[in-house]
Design a protein around this motif. Sequence first.
Motif, mmCIF file in Angstrom:
data_model
loop_
_atom_site.group_PDB
_atom_site.id
_atom_site.type_symbol
_atom_site.label_atom_id
_atom_site.label_comp_id
_atom_site.label_asym_id
_atom_site.label_seq_id
_atom_site.Cartn_x
_atom_site.Cartn_y
_atom_site.Cartn_z
ATOM 1 N N ASP A 46 0.798 -0.971 -0.126
ATOM 2 C CA ASP A 46 -0.116 0.235 0.002
ATOM 3 C C ASP A 46 0.777 1.359 -0.051
ATOM 4 O O ASP A 46 0.594 2.140 -0.765
ATOM 5 N N ILE A 47 1.747 1.194 0.879
ATOM 6 C CA ILE A 47 2.728 2.414 0.929
ATOM 7 C C ILE A 47 3.560 2.668 -0.406
ATOM 8 O O ILE A 47 3.694 3.632 -0.661
ATOM 9 N N ASP A 48 4.143 1.621 -0.881
ATOM 10 C CA ASP A 48 4.856 1.599 -2.042
ATOM 11 C C ASP A 48 3.775 2.106 -3.363
ATOM 12 O O ASP A 48 4.313 3.076 -4.253
ATOM 13 N N ALA A 49 2.464 1.740 -3.458
ATOM 14 C CA ALA A 49 1.578 2.235 -4.456
ATOM 15 C C ALA A 49 1.549 3.650 -4.075
ATOM 16 O O ALA A 49 1.541 4.304 -5.234
ATOM 17 N N LEU A 50 1.318 4.273 -2.935
ATOM 18 C CA LEU A 50 1.206 5.469 -2.746
ATOM 19 C C LEU A 50 2.248 6.309 -2.999
ATOM 20 O O LEU A 50 2.185 7.452 -3.711
ATOM 21 N N ARG A 51 3.435 5.671 -2.781
ATOM 22 C CA ARG A 51 4.735 6.541 -2.996
ATOM 23 C C ARG A 51 4.999 6.756 -4.453
ATOM 24 O O ARG A 51 5.451 7.718 -5.053
ATOM 25 N N GLN A 52 4.411 5.508 -5.310
ATOM 26 C CA GLN A 52 4.721 5.610 -6.755
ATOM 27 C C GLN A 52 3.678 6.951 -7.494
ATOM 28 O O GLN A 52 3.820 7.530 -8.305
ATOM 29 N N LYS A 55 5.010 10.199 -6.518
ATOM 30 C CA LYS A 55 5.702 10.614 -7.352
ATOM 31 C C LYS A 55 5.413 11.214 -8.702
ATOM 32 O O LYS A 55 5.775 12.071 -9.451
ATOM 33 N N ALA A 56 4.359 10.282 -9.191
ATOM 34 C CA ALA A 56 3.871 10.670 -10.538
ATOM 35 C C ALA A 56 3.105 12.184 -10.245
ATOM 36 O O ALA A 56 2.980 12.859 -11.250
ATOM 37 N N ASP A 57 2.476 12.288 -9.199
ATOM 38 C CA ASP A 57 1.796 13.747 -8.950
ATOM 39 C C ASP A 57 2.672 14.719 -8.841
ATOM 40 O O ASP A 57 2.558 15.909 -9.575
ATOM 41 N N ILE A 58 3.944 14.419 -8.325
ATOM 42 C CA ILE A 58 4.976 15.591 -8.453
ATOM 43 C C ILE A 58 5.624 15.719 -9.631
ATOM 44 O O ILE A 58 5.667 16.935 -9.896
ATOM 45 N N ALA A 59 5.702 14.864 -10.402
ATOM 46 C CA ALA A 59 6.186 14.777 -11.769
ATOM 47 C C ALA A 59 5.272 15.881 -12.670
ATOM 48 O O ALA A 59 5.705 16.635 -13.374
ATOM 49 N N GLY A 60 3.943 15.745 -12.472
ATOM 50 C CA GLY A 60 3.013 16.406 -13.106
ATOM 51 C C GLY A 60 3.012 17.815 -12.655
ATOM 52 O O GLY A 60 2.865 18.749 -13.591
#
Length: 105
Positions: A46-52, A55-60
């Motif tokens: 769950d935490i890894d999925a949230l981290r990914q 990261k995608a949100d930050i890249a956006g």
Amino acid sequence: MSDAIAFDTYRFVKRLTTHGFTEEQAEVLASEQVDLLNSNLSTKADIDALRQSTKADIAGVRRDIEALRLSTKVDIAEAKTSLLKWTYGAMIVQGGLIVGLVKLL
């Protein structure tokens, strides 16, 4: 979602029945306890999925910021050009007025 923690339901039921619960009561309580724990605790996955996802949100957001930065640079350049046109235009008009007034006097 996989189990967030290992919960020994057999031991839990055994302890409850030892202390006066019926086996049916203890099993229902154990089942509810497992559901409660698993629905409120996060697993490593769950935490890894949230981290990914983060990261995608930050890249956006970074892309949006870069687009805004470029747009702002263009807007500033256009404002400079417009300001220079108006300034030189005003100087020419003032110069013409001065020359016209000097000729009148």
